[in-house]
Motif scaffolding. Sequence first.
Motif, PDB file in Angstrom:
ATOM      1  N   MET A   1      65.208 -28.521 -20.554  1.00  0.00           N
ATOM      2  CA  MET A   1      64.530 -28.569 -19.270  1.00  0.00           C
ATOM      3  C   MET A   1      64.004 -27.172 -18.944  1.00  0.00           C
ATOM      4  O   MET A   1      64.738 -26.193 -19.010  1.00  0.00           O
ATOM      5  N   GLU A   2      62.732 -27.103 -18.604  1.00  0.00           N
ATOM      6  CA  GLU A   2      62.106 -25.822 -18.255  1.00  0.00           C
ATOM      7  C   GLU A   2      62.500 -25.403 -16.850  1.00  0.00           C
ATOM      8  O   GLU A   2      62.340 -26.150 -15.892  1.00  0.00           O
ATOM      9  N   GLU A  26      50.349 -31.494  -4.049  1.00  0.00           N
ATOM     10  CA  GLU A  26      51.588 -31.990  -4.642  1.00  0.00           C
ATOM     11  C   GLU A  26      52.377 -30.813  -5.213  1.00  0.00           C
ATOM     12  O   GLU A  26      51.771 -29.823  -5.609  1.00  0.00           O
ATOM     13  N   PRO A  27      53.682 -30.855  -5.304  1.00  0.00           N
ATOM     14  CA  PRO A  27      54.517 -31.970  -4.855  1.00  0.00           C
ATOM     15  C   PRO A  27      54.694 -31.972  -3.340  1.00  0.00           C
ATOM     16  O   PRO A  27      54.675 -30.918  -2.705  1.00  0.00           O
ATOM     17  N   VAL A  70      68.957 -23.492  -4.308  1.00  0.00           N
ATOM     18  CA  VAL A  70      69.078 -24.908  -4.642  1.00  0.00           C
ATOM     19  C   VAL A  70      68.296 -25.185  -5.917  1.00  0.00           C
ATOM     20  O   VAL A  70      67.417 -24.412  -6.296  1.00  0.00           O
ATOM     21  N   GLU A  71      68.614 -26.290  -6.560  1.00  0.00           N
ATOM     22  CA  GLU A  71      67.859 -26.758  -7.718  1.00  0.00           C
ATOM     23  C   GLU A  71      67.298 -28.132  -7.387  1.00  0.00           C
ATOM     24  O   GLU A  71      68.000 -28.975  -6.825  1.00  0.00           O
ATOM     25  N   ARG A  72      66.027 -28.329  -7.726  1.00  0.00           N
ATOM     26  CA  ARG A  72      65.366 -29.613  -7.479  1.00  0.00           C
ATOM     27  C   ARG A  72      64.586 -30.009  -8.726  1.00  0.00           C
ATOM     28  O   ARG A  72      63.939 -29.164  -9.346  1.00  0.00           O
ATOM     29  N   PRO A  73      64.616 -31.303  -9.089  1.00  0.00           N
ATOM     30  CA  PRO A  73      63.831 -31.745 -10.245  1.00  0.00           C
ATOM     31  C   PRO A  73      62.345 -31.630  -9.933  1.00  0.00           C
ATOM     32  O   PRO A  73      61.899 -31.901  -8.817  1.00  0.00           O
ATOM     33  N   GLY A  74      61.590 -31.197 -10.930  1.00  0.00           N
ATOM     34  CA  GLY A  74      60.141 -31.092 -10.800  1.00  0.00           C
ATOM     35  C   GLY A  74      59.463 -32.034 -11.776  1.00  0.00           C
ATOM     36  O   GLY A  74      60.127 -32.775 -12.507  1.00  0.00           O
ATOM     37  N   PRO A  75      58.148 -31.991 -11.828  1.00  0.00           N
ATOM     38  CA  PRO A  75      57.417 -32.867 -12.746  1.00  0.00           C
ATOM     39  C   PRO A  75      57.586 -32.417 -14.200  1.00  0.00           C
ATOM     40  O   PRO A  75      57.960 -31.273 -14.472  1.00  0.00           O
ATOM     41  N   ARG A  76      57.337 -33.319 -15.118  1.00  0.00           N
ATOM     42  CA  ARG A  76      57.338 -33.034 -16.549  1.00  0.00           C
ATOM     43  C   ARG A  76      58.641 -32.396 -17.033  1.00  0.00           C
ATOM     44  O   ARG A  76      58.630 -31.472 -17.847  1.00  0.00           O
ATOM     45  N   GLY A  77      59.771 -32.826 -16.479  1.00  0.00           N
ATOM     46  CA  GLY A  77      61.065 -32.338 -16.929  1.00  0.00           C
ATOM     47  C   GLY A  77      61.399 -30.930 -16.484  1.00  0.00           C
ATOM     48  O   GLY A  77      62.313 -30.321 -17.012  1.00  0.00           O
ATOM     49  N   GLN A  78      60.653 -30.411 -15.512  1.00  0.00           N
ATOM     50  CA  GLN A  78      60.935 -29.064 -15.015  1.00  0.00           C
ATOM     51  C   GLN A  78      62.079 -29.087 -14.016  1.00  0.00           C
ATOM     52  O   GLN A  78      62.346 -30.106 -13.375  1.00  0.00           O
ATOM     53  N   LEU A  79      62.745 -27.955 -13.891  1.00  0.00           N
ATOM     54  CA  LEU A  79      63.788 -27.771 -12.895  1.00  0.00           C
ATOM     55  C   LEU A  79      63.381 -26.602 -12.010  1.00  0.00           C
ATOM     56  O   LEU A  79      63.265 -25.468 -12.483  1.00  0.00           O
ATOM     57  N   TYR A  80      63.117 -26.896 -10.724  1.00  0.00           N
ATOM     58  CA  TYR A  80      62.780 -25.838  -9.775  1.00  0.00           C
ATOM     59  C   TYR A  80      64.073 -25.204  -9.276  1.00  0.00           C
ATOM     60  O   TYR A  80      64.942 -25.889  -8.733  1.00  0.00           O
TER      61      TYR A  80
END
Length: 132
Positions: A1-2, A26-27, A70-80
């Motif tokens: 995960m990026e 977006e998002p 915090v960590e939040r899922p992003g698009p294309r398997g990214q982790l914000y």
Amino acid sequence: MERVDCVGALVYDEQHRLLVVRRANEPGRGLWSIPGGRVEPGEDDPAAVAREVAEETGLTVVVGDLVGEVERPGPRGQLYVIRDYEATAVGGTLEAGDDASDARFVTRSEFAALPTASLLISTLEQWNALPG
């Protein structure tokens, strides 16, 4: 995960209202959040916070302490990975710009009535960082 490093700014006015922006892209287009975004290559967090606030709200800020992460899922398997900092407005004129379609300071009740980004209100509540 990026992993994607991001920052946000918790800016309050003299009445302890919180600065929020309505996302233009977006998002979360149309949702309200705090000003923030990605940390650009070569930037440290304080520089990224100051740049994002200026781009989205027209305000100049002095960046303070880290409030939380915090960590939040992003698009294309990214982790914000989002680090939110206290910031104090020291200049500029409040107006929506760049990725924001609106920008304003809100009270706690106004904030609660807005459609906000996922988990924003509960996270700020955990950090004792809600307006008012």
